[in-house]
Scaffold this active site. Sequence first.
Site, short mmCIF file in Angstrom:
data_model
loop_
_atom_site.label_atom_id
_atom_site.label_comp_id
_atom_site.label_asym_id
_atom_site.label_seq_id
_atom_site.Cartn_x
_atom_site.Cartn_y
_atom_site.Cartn_z
N THR A 262 0.83 -1.20 0.00
CA THR A 262 0.00 0.00 0.00
C THR A 262 0.86 1.25 0.00
OG1 THR A 262 -1.67 -1.23 1.25
CG2 THR A 262 -1.89 1.16 1.18
N HIS A 478 15.63 -26.95 30.09
CA HIS A 478 14.98 -27.02 28.78
C HIS A 478 15.62 -26.03 27.81
CE1 HIS A 478 11.38 -27.73 26.16
NE2 HIS A 478 11.74 -26.53 25.70
N GLU A 479 15.76 -24.79 28.22
CA GLU A 479 16.36 -23.78 27.35
C GLU A 479 17.85 -24.05 27.12
OE1 GLU A 479 14.58 -21.80 25.72
OE2 GLU A 479 12.72 -22.16 26.80
N ASP A 553 7.54 -26.44 20.67
CA ASP A 553 8.59 -27.13 19.91
C ASP A 553 8.01 -28.28 19.10
OD1 ASP A 553 10.37 -25.42 21.20
OD2 ASP A 553 10.68 -26.82 22.85
#
Length: 669
Positions: A262, A478-479, A553
């Site tokens: 646009t 986990h991370e 995940d």
Amino acid sequence: MAEKGSSFIPPKGKRPKFNFYWIYAILAIGFIAIQYFNYNNPVKEITWTKLDEILTKQDVEKIVLVNKEKAEIFIKKDRIKSDTSYKEFTKRSFGTSSAENPEFTYQVASMEVLNELLKGTRDSVVSRMKKDSLPTSQIIAFQKQFPYPPVAIDRKDVFGDILGYLLLPAILIGAWFLIMRFMSKGGGGGGQIFNIGKSKATLFDKDTSVSITFNDVAGLEEAKVEIMEIVDFLKNPSKYTNLGGKIPKGALLVGPPGTGKTLLAKAVAGEAKVPFFSISGSDFVEMFVGVGASRVRDLFRQAKEKAPCIIFIDEIDAIGRARGRNAITGANDERENTLNQLLTEMDGFGTNAGVIILAATNRADILDRALMRAGRFDRQINVELPDLEERKAIFQVHLKPLKLDPGLDVGFLAKQTPGFSGADIANVCNESALIAARKNKSVIEKQDFLDAIDRIIGGLEKRNKIISIHEKKVIAYHESGHATTSWLLEYAHPLVKVTIVPRGKALGAAWYLPEERQITTYEQMFDEITSAMGGRASEELIFGKVSTGALNDLEKVSKQAYAMVVYFGLNKEIGNISFYDSSGQNEYSFQKPYSEKTAETIDQEVRKIVEAAYERAKTILAENHDKLEQLATLLLEREVIFREDLEMIFGKRPWDKEEEKPPLPTLLS
């Protein structure tokens, strides 16, 4: 200053426009005035008991019987002034008097009944006067002045009769008019019912020009080259017509949301210096049958009158969807009639010289093939997500009005925003200014931009969210599993930052810097799946059980593995076959393009890929168990760690090139 004797004439365009609501205001004022007039000229309806009392007091001047239904009682003027019980009649509105308006009214059953009541009152008063031995002359004078018999007249209320006949039809017509007005509100020409079929396109010409030019559009160099050729033709048509060339009748801007389609059209409106009609695809859609086609005809009629000109239709997929694809609603609906009219106007039996059509959509795959053919939309201009250099140019445009730290590196910001559209970059710049203002800073620093990027990608930090110590430890491992696997795999995306501070709906997050590549191999996709499974693998390796924290995940991994097997032909069992439908013909189909046996094979192969990646992630983490523990402990301590922290634990990635590494943010103290 105007000359003496001249009258002031408002300049053209400055005169107040007529508004239909003025009529409502005038009627309301008139109604209030009538109510005020009636309030100041009170006429009360009384019972016979009250009337008998007034007659006995000899206060009545005359009684007028109107249409044998209602008696109007006029009080003597001197009694109104002297008797306090009539003080409400002492103040009349301007232009009225007691001779014109009665003070009281009395509803009678018939003329005969009224005469008997008046005669009875008169005889009762005369008897009392004789009993009190009053002079005969006084009694005779009373009998002469007593309003018996009353004056009977026939009065016709012409206005009231007409109003009575016309009131109900007027109410019905007015209600119909208001309903139709609101139903057609927003139509061309002020939304009147008779203008509902008119085009609602906004016209930009020399009086209402657009200030945006191609200099304000950054990062769309290839698209600007093609679109500028159309503008150049409108400015210098002989340059092309001398060689026998014809300008394309239409150009379709295709790309993801926020890439500047646009904005590019606005730049065309600002550069072309010709009449420019702007309208949305949804403006053609209306609840009334035939309105969409009528608006298309009216739009092109106006455009031909102002040729050469440009028509821009934003979100054309609202009316351009392929016909006959939805078997539920059928093919003869209002949207398809509108599309048929648009096809005819763009390239039908009649000529359409000098009118160029621009359109924008992010769903080109669902557009009708007749709309996409040469002669209608001759050119399809792809407006893609910006690459590194284009993002840098876009940042430079949006950073101009901001007060920045002199040491801010625009290239660093461009490298930190892969996959961002132009609208996303504008949002980053605005969000960084808000964050800096929240911290009472005088300039916007690099960390403010990093916080803004984190805010847009992951959501707002929720440090007050209640998380138990065990849950926090699970999130940290986990991370850390994600970070470890991505660091040790060649084709996984390099890590930027890991955090266990909750953001949005996520309890923890890892930021990566994806490589900007055009094609992807099986090895690259398998490494990405392995990295995504690293979080759940770490949970099982450390705690011996898994949690629901890997939902995001697993969703991403399942979709990617399915695409590898079904779309990209990267599975040996299925072979070099793709079931991807780029035309969208199977969008409403209830049948899959493969057999049940093939579907079973696809499920098995997808499961094999995911399980293989999961076992591979567990193997990598088991081999680097001590480093995983060290990284998780550091993450629990700091809550946020960066790339250099992983380099300190794992060493540098052998696959990273030194010159391609972007500068990274440092940990806040």
